[in-house]
Design an enzyme around this catalytic site. Structure first.
Site: not given
Ligand code: AMP
Ligand code: TRP
Length: 336
Positions: A120, A202, A205
């Site tokens: 991130k 993966k 969302k």
């Protein structure tokens, strides 16, 4: 209160974005199985971890709405607030309190190694929050406050649970035996569901490609479309393996909803092609979701039930965590 013989299982889910098939198969379904196999004295704790959700940019007006929505999905999936403890993490101040204490015994290097943070931070650069860096310390506090034995999560959380183990061991060494050292519990299949559009990523969302991620709220036609458009591998026969990552991912979904093993599915589709398999898979998922979606719609109209679940859950959670905090304060010399 947990007794000497009870086994505690704990796992959290963030109220960010919509609940998807990866959450459902990797985590929530597993939690429901834990509930079904519960023995007297066992304690199951599944909080909504909103303090983790705010470590990345978020919309304040949406946070509470998403949180209530998530509780509805968890209950619709089968979690029973009379059997398990569900509460909102930010409503129990013991969590950030213990996280601070852990910050003071956790070497920077341990957190710098966390792959989720590194991934991130690479995207966010200098804007990355201190909270995101410290995320695993709060997660360790969540888990260790309840003397948790088992942490059922998806594969992406394994490293964080291992860090919680390291923090527990370090605290016990420095200040005396205080924390149970937890185990990570992963499903054999489905611990890492991949995007339907890219089997190397993966299912998530935050995925920009919405077609790769099936949401619990998707209607029948949307589910059919997403499965129809799902990428497949070269060849045409139905078999699972490293050479067929996209198909194997679809077969894992099939297996989860039908209860059939991957071998059974291979046998069932011998001599049949991808198209037939995908059409059947879509119907299995649509049928599997239907009762969950129906319960969800009913719960959305019964906000009182959600409110009750969360307030009972909070009371039960605090009864355990406040005792642990007293023990920790004593061990560290922070008591009055
Ligand atoms: P989150 O939505 O990030 O709070 O994740 C909630 C739970 O879902 C965690 O236990 C995750 O490990 C799990 N999870 C999220 N994405 C996936 C995925 N693609 N496959 C399997 N488990 C997942
Ligand atoms: N970090 C977890 C996730 O993204 C959520 C979480 C927070 C959690 N605290 C936890 C999971 C404690 C297990 C135990 O999915």
């Amino acid at each position: 209160m947990t007794s000497a013989h009870s086994r505690v299982s704990f796992s959290g889910i963030k109220p960010s974005g919509e609940v998807h098939l990866g959450n459902y198969i990797g985590a929530v379904k597993q939690w429901v199985t834990f509930q079904e196999n519960m023995k007297p004295g066992d304690v199951l704790i599944f909080p909504i971890v909103d303090l983790h959700a705010i470590t990345v940019p978020f919309e304040p007006l949406e946070l509470r709405e998403r949180l209530v929505d998530l509780v509805c999905w968890l209950m619709a999936s089968g979690l029973d607030p009379k059997k398990v403890i569900m509460f909102v993490q930010s409503e129990n101040p013991d969590h950030p309190y213990l996280a601070w204490l852990f910050n003071c015994i956790t070497p920077m290097g341990w957190l710098e190694r966390m792959t989720q943070y590194k991934d991130k931070a690479r995207v966010q650069g200098q804007r990355v929050s201190v909270g995101l860096f410290d995320y695993p310390s709060l997660m360790a506090a969540d888990i260790l406050l309840y003397d948790t034995h088992d942490v059922p999560v998806g594969e992406d959380q394994k490293q964080h649970v291992e860090l919680a183990r390291n923090i527990a061991e370090r605290f016990n060494r420095l200040y005396g035996q205080t924390f149970q050292v937890p185990n990570v519990v992963l499903k054999q299949e489905g611990a890492r569901l991949m995007s339907l559009q890219d089997p190397t990523k993966k299912m998530s969302k935050s995925d920009e490609d919405k077609a790769g991620c099936i949401l619990l709220k998707d209607d029948a036609d949307t589910i059919r479309q997403k499965i129809k458009r799902a990428v497949t591998d070269s060849g045409n026969e139905i078999h699972a393996g490293k050479d067929k990552p996209a198909l194997t991912n679809l077969m894992v979904i099939y297996s989860e909803f039908s209860g059939k093993s991957l071998q059974e599915i291979e046998a069932l589709y011998q001599g049949k092609g991808y198209n037939e398999f995908k059409l059947d898979l879509a119907e299995i998922v649509v049928e599997g979701f239907a009762p969950v979606q129906e319960k969800y719609r009913a719960l959305k109209k019964d906000q009182a039930a959600v409110g009750r679940a969360l307030s009972d859950g909070l009371k039960n959670a605090r009864a355990i965590s406040s005792e642990k905090i007293k023990q920790v304060q004593k061990a560290m010399g922070l008591e009055k």
